[in-house]
Design a protein around this motif. Structure first.
Motif, PDB file in Angstrom:
ATOM      1  N   GLY A  50      -4.090  30.641  -9.764  1.00 11.72           N
ATOM      2  CA  GLY A  50      -5.108  30.715  -8.726  1.00 11.72           C
ATOM      3  C   GLY A  50      -5.190  29.436  -7.917  1.00 11.72           C
ATOM      4  O   GLY A  50      -4.444  28.480  -8.142  1.00 11.72           O
ATOM      5  N   ASP A  51      -6.113  29.439  -6.983  1.00 10.87           N
ATOM      6  CA  ASP A  51      -6.282  28.327  -6.053  1.00 10.87           C
ATOM      7  C   ASP A  51      -7.578  27.596  -6.354  1.00 10.87           C
ATOM      8  O   ASP A  51      -8.586  28.211  -6.688  1.00 10.87           O
ATOM      9  N   ILE A  52      -7.559  26.285  -6.196  1.00  4.86           N
ATOM     10  CA  ILE A  52      -8.735  25.468  -6.502  1.00  4.86           C
ATOM     11  C   ILE A  52      -9.863  25.718  -5.499  1.00  4.86           C
ATOM     12  O   ILE A  52     -11.014  25.359  -5.752  1.00  4.86           O
ATOM     13  N   ALA A  53      -9.538  26.351  -4.372  1.00  2.00           N
ATOM     14  CA  ALA A  53     -10.576  26.702  -3.400  1.00  2.00           C
ATOM     15  C   ALA A  53     -11.312  27.985  -3.795  1.00  2.00           C
ATOM     16  O   ALA A  53     -12.332  28.328  -3.190  1.00  2.00           O
ATOM     17  N   ASP A  54     -10.801  28.669  -4.794  1.00  2.00           N
ATOM     18  CA  ASP A  54     -11.393  29.916  -5.280  1.00  2.00           C
ATOM     19  C   ASP A  54     -12.406  29.593  -6.370  1.00  2.00           C
ATOM     20  O   ASP A  54     -12.044  29.213  -7.480  1.00  2.00           O
ATOM     21  N   THR A  55     -13.676  29.743  -6.064  1.00  2.00           N
ATOM     22  CA  THR A  55     -14.731  29.362  -7.018  1.00  2.00           C
ATOM     23  C   THR A  55     -14.652  30.161  -8.320  1.00  2.00           C
ATOM     24  O   THR A  55     -14.957  29.635  -9.387  1.00  2.00           O
ATOM     25  N   ILE A  56     -14.220  31.412  -8.227  1.00  2.00           N
ATOM     26  CA  ILE A  56     -14.129  32.245  -9.436  1.00  2.00           C
ATOM     27  C   ILE A  56     -13.043  31.720 -10.368  1.00  2.00           C
ATOM     28  O   ILE A  56     -13.240  31.626 -11.592  1.00  2.00           O
ATOM     29  N   LYS A  57     -11.894  31.342  -9.809  1.00  2.00           N
ATOM     30  CA  LYS A  57     -10.806  30.807 -10.617  1.00  2.00           C
ATOM     31  C   LYS A  57     -11.160  29.438 -11.207  1.00  2.00           C
ATOM     32  O   LYS A  57     -10.807  29.124 -12.347  1.00  2.00           O
ATOM     33  N   VAL A  58     -11.864  28.625 -10.430  1.00  2.00           N
ATOM     34  CA  VAL A  58     -12.277  27.315 -10.937  1.00  2.00           C
ATOM     35  C   VAL A  58     -13.246  27.491 -12.102  1.00  2.00           C
ATOM     36  O   VAL A  58     -13.117  26.830 -13.140  1.00  2.00           O
ATOM     37  N   GLU A  59     -14.192  28.405 -11.955  1.00  2.00           N
ATOM     38  CA  GLU A  59     -15.140  28.624 -13.048  1.00  2.00           C
ATOM     39  C   GLU A  59     -14.450  29.203 -14.272  1.00  2.00           C
ATOM     40  O   GLU A  59     -14.774  28.831 -15.413  1.00  2.00           O
ATOM     41  N   GLU A  60     -13.481  30.083 -14.078  1.00  2.00           N
ATOM     42  CA  GLU A  60     -12.722  30.632 -15.205  1.00  2.00           C
ATOM     43  C   GLU A  60     -12.006  29.511 -15.964  1.00  2.00           C
ATOM     44  O   GLU A  60     -11.917  29.533 -17.188  1.00  2.00           O
ATOM     45  N   THR A  61     -11.520  28.526 -15.227  1.00  2.00           N
ATOM     46  CA  THR A  61     -10.808  27.410 -15.852  1.00  2.00           C
ATOM     47  C   THR A  61     -11.757  26.492 -16.611  1.00  2.00           C
ATOM     48  O   THR A  61     -11.451  26.028 -17.712  1.00  2.00           O
ATOM     49  N   VAL A  62     -12.918  26.251 -16.035  1.00  2.00           N
ATOM     50  CA  VAL A  62     -13.884  25.321 -16.631  1.00  2.00           C
ATOM     51  C   VAL A  62     -14.632  25.950 -17.805  1.00  2.00           C
ATOM     52  O   VAL A  62     -14.953  25.262 -18.789  1.00  2.00           O
ATOM     53  N   LYS A  63     -14.891  27.224 -17.735  1.00  2.00           N
ATOM     54  CA  LYS A  63     -15.710  27.905 -18.746  1.00  2.00           C
ATOM     55  C   LYS A  63     -15.163  27.699 -20.152  1.00  2.00           C
ATOM     56  O   LYS A  63     -13.969  27.818 -20.399  1.00  2.00           O
ATOM     57  N   ALA A  64     -16.062  27.364 -21.068  1.00  2.00           N
ATOM     58  CA  ALA A  64     -15.745  27.154 -22.491  1.00  2.00           C
ATOM     59  C   ALA A  64     -14.930  25.893 -22.734  1.00  2.00           C
ATOM     60  O   ALA A  64     -14.464  25.664 -23.848  1.00  2.00           O
ATOM     61  N   SER A  65     -14.754  25.065 -21.717  1.00  2.00           N
ATOM     62  CA  SER A  65     -14.094  23.779 -21.914  1.00  2.00           C
ATOM     63  C   SER A  65     -15.127  22.710 -22.233  1.00  2.00           C
ATOM     64  O   SER A  65     -16.303  22.854 -21.907  1.00  2.00           O
ATOM     65  N   GLU A  66     -14.670  21.638 -22.855  1.00  2.00           N
ATOM     66  CA  GLU A  66     -15.585  20.553 -23.216  1.00  2.00           C
ATOM     67  C   GLU A  66     -15.397  19.322 -22.335  1.00  2.00           C
ATOM     68  O   GLU A  66     -16.193  18.391 -22.393  1.00  2.00           O
ATOM     69  N   ALA A  67     -14.342  19.332 -21.532  1.00  3.21           N
ATOM     70  CA  ALA A  67     -14.112  18.241 -20.593  1.00  3.21           C
ATOM     71  C   ALA A  67     -13.193  18.747 -19.494  1.00  3.21           C
ATOM     72  O   ALA A  67     -12.416  19.687 -19.689  1.00  3.21           O
ATOM     73  N   VAL A  68     -13.293  18.112 -18.336  1.00  4.01           N
ATOM     74  CA  VAL A  68     -12.453  18.451 -17.193  1.00  4.01           C
ATOM     75  C   VAL A  68     -11.681  17.214 -16.762  1.00  4.01           C
ATOM     76  O   VAL A  68     -12.260  16.132 -16.619  1.00  4.01           O
ATOM     77  N   ILE A  69     -10.373  17.363 -16.557  1.00  6.30           N
ATOM     78  CA  ILE A  69      -9.545  16.274 -16.043  1.00  6.30           C
ATOM     79  C   ILE A  69      -8.995  16.735 -14.700  1.00  6.30           C
ATOM     80  O   ILE A  69      -8.282  17.744 -14.622  1.00  6.30           O
ATOM     81  N   ASN A  70      -9.331  15.999 -13.651  1.00  8.64           N
ATOM     82  CA  ASN A  70      -8.956  16.397 -12.300  1.00  8.64           C
ATOM     83  C   ASN A  70      -7.888  15.462 -11.741  1.00  8.64           C
ATOM     84  O   ASN A  70      -8.166  14.311 -11.401  1.00  8.64           O
ATOM     85  N   LEU A  71      -6.652  15.976 -11.660  1.00 13.27           N
ATOM     86  CA  LEU A  71      -5.536  15.243 -11.058  1.00 13.27           C
ATOM     87  C   LEU A  71      -5.066  15.922  -9.781  1.00 13.27           C
ATOM     88  O   LEU A  71      -3.957  15.679  -9.306  1.00 13.27           O
ATOM     89  N   PHE A  72      -5.898  16.755  -9.225  1.00 17.08           N
ATOM     90  CA  PHE A  72      -5.520  17.540  -8.048  1.00 17.08           C
ATOM     91  C   PHE A  72      -5.207  16.639  -6.868  1.00 17.08           C
ATOM     92  O   PHE A  72      -5.978  15.751  -6.510  1.00 17.08           O
ATOM     93  N   ASP A  73      -4.038  16.874  -6.238  1.00 18.80           N
ATOM     94  CA  ASP A  73      -3.620  16.104  -5.070  1.00 18.80           C
ATOM     95  C   ASP A  73      -2.996  17.051  -4.060  1.00 18.80           C
ATOM     96  O   ASP A  73      -1.816  17.402  -4.171  1.00 18.80           O
ATOM     97  N   PRO A  74      -3.767  17.488  -3.060  1.00 18.41           N
ATOM     98  CA  PRO A  74      -3.247  18.478  -2.104  1.00 18.41           C
ATOM     99  C   PRO A  74      -2.215  17.919  -1.142  1.00 18.41           C
ATOM    100  O   PRO A  74      -1.578  18.674  -0.411  1.00 18.41           O
ATOM    101  N   SER A  75      -2.030  16.602  -1.125  1.00 14.15           N
ATOM    102  CA  SER A  75      -1.069  16.016  -0.182  1.00 14.15           C
ATOM    103  C   SER A  75       0.364  16.175  -0.652  1.00 14.15           C
ATOM    104  O   SER A  75       1.304  16.074   0.137  1.00 14.15           O
ATOM    105  N   LYS A  76       0.578  16.413  -1.946  1.00 18.39           N
ATOM    106  CA  LYS A  76       1.928  16.533  -2.483  1.00 18.39           C
ATOM    107  C   LYS A  76       2.543  17.878  -2.102  1.00 18.39           C
ATOM    108  O   LYS A  76       1.973  18.927  -2.374  1.00 18.39           O
ATOM    109  N   GLY A  77       3.684  17.808  -1.441  1.00 20.10           N
ATOM    110  CA  GLY A  77       4.389  19.027  -1.067  1.00 20.10           C
ATOM    111  C   GLY A  77       3.717  19.808   0.033  1.00 20.10           C
ATOM    112  O   GLY A  77       4.016  20.981   0.241  1.00 20.10           O
ATOM    113  N   SER A  78       2.782  19.171   0.759  1.00 20.22           N
ATOM    114  CA  SER A  78       2.059  19.858   1.814  1.00 20.22           C
ATOM    115  C   SER A  78       2.402  19.258   3.172  1.00 20.22           C
ATOM    116  O   SER A  78       2.796  18.103   3.261  1.00 20.22           O
ATOM    117  N   PRO A  79       2.239  20.007   4.252  1.00 19.09           N
ATOM    118  CA  PRO A  79       2.422  19.440   5.583  1.00 19.09           C
ATOM    119  C   PRO A  79       1.405  18.315   5.802  1.00 19.09           C
ATOM    120  O   PRO A  79       0.313  18.344   5.226  1.00 19.09           O
TER     121      PRO A  79
END
Length: 227
Positions: A50-79
Motif C-alpha cells: 500500500g501507499d503511505i498516503a492511504d490512511t487505512i493502510k497506515v493504520e493497518e500497519t501501525v495497529k497492534a504494534s508497540e513502536a513505529v520506525i519511520n525511514l520513509f523518503d519519497p525523494s528516492k527514485g522519484s522525479p
C-alpha cells in the motif's frame, strides 16, 4: 516490546534495519508500495502492500504494534518534484501520528537529514554549532535555501513541530551524508559539532536505530549518528 511497524522498509537503510530487527527477535510489519523492491522473507515479517498516503493502510500497519520506525523518503527514485515530495512527507507524518494516537502506540523513531535540517534551521538544544554550521543556519542562508528548495525546505520544520507537539515518546535520529560502506563495528553519537562527523554508513545508522528502540534511549531528543 516485540512488534514494530516500519515505514520505508524497502529503502537501503530500511532493509538493513528490518533485517536487524528480525534477527533480534522483533516481529515486523512493513508498509511497502512496491513489493517487487522488497524481496526479503521471514516468518516474523508481514509485508503490507500500500501507499503511505492511504490512511487505512497506515493504520493497518501501525495497529497492534508497540513502536513505529519511520525511514520513509519519497525523494528516492522519484522525479525531482519538490512540491510533491514536501506534500508526501507531511502527509506521511500526519497519517502516522494519527494512526499511532488512535491505536495507543507511544514510541516513534524517525530518521532525518542533518544537511537539510541545517539549512531549514532545525536544531536540538544540545547542539553546539561552530562557525561554518552557524553560517548555514543564519537567516540569509535559510532565506536562500527556501527560495531554492521552496516547499520542501519549509516542510522540514513543520514535520519536526508535528512530532514535537505530539504526546508521543519520540526520537528524531539525524544522519549526515550516508554511505554504503560496511560498518566498522563502532559509531559516534552526539549533537551538532559535539562528537559527530560528516558521514554515517547505513549499517551504522540501522544499528543505532535498533539500539534506540531496544534501550529506550534519547526520548524527545534529536541525536546525530556518524561513523
Amino acid at each position: 516490546m516485540n512488534k514494530i511497524a516500519v515505514f520505508g522498509a524497502s529503502g537501503r537503510t530500511g532493509k538493513l534495519f528490518t533485517e536487524l530487527g528480525l534477527k533480534n527477535g522483533y516481529s515486523v510489519k512493513a508498509l511497502v508500495r512496491d513489493p517487487s523492491k522488497f524481496d526479503f522473507r521471514h516468518s516474523n515479517l508481514q509485508v503490507i502492500h500500500g501507499d503511505i498516503a492511504d490512511t487505512i493502510k497506515v493504520e493497518e500497519t501501525v495497529k497492534a504494534s508497540e513502536a513505529v520506525i519511520n525511514l520513509f523518503d519519497p525523494s528516492k527514485g522519484s522525479p525531482p518534484n519538490l512540491r510533491r515530495i514536501a506534500h508526501l512527507l507531511l502527509t506521511a507524518d500526519r497519517n502516522i501520528l494519527s494512526a499511532m494516537q488512535q491505536n495507543n502506540v507511544e514510541r516513534l523513531i524517525v530518521v532525518d537529514s542533518v544537511p537539510v535540517g541545517l539549512v531549514a534551521g532545525i536544531l536540538d538544544p544540545n547542539d553546539q554549532p561552530r562557525f561554518m554550521n552557524k553560517w548555514f543556519i543564519n537567516k540569509f542562508t535559510i532565506f536562500i535555501g527556501r527560495n531554492l528548495l521552496g516547499e520542501l525546505l519549509e516542510a522540514g520544520p513543520t514535520q519536526v513541530d508535528l512530532i514535537k507537539q505530539s504526546p508521543l515518546r519520540w526520537t528524531i535520529v539525524r544522519a549526515p551524508t550516508l554511505s554504503d560502506q560496511p560498518s566498522k563495528g563502532n559509531y559516534r553519537v552526539g549533537y551538532l559539532d559535539a562528537n559527530t562527523g560528516k558521514v554515517a554508513s547505513r549499517s551504522d545508522l540501522a544499528a543505532f536505530l535498533l539500539d534506540v528502540l531496544m534501550n529506550g534511549k534519547y526520548v524527545r531528543e534529536m541525536p546525530i549518528i556518524s561513523s
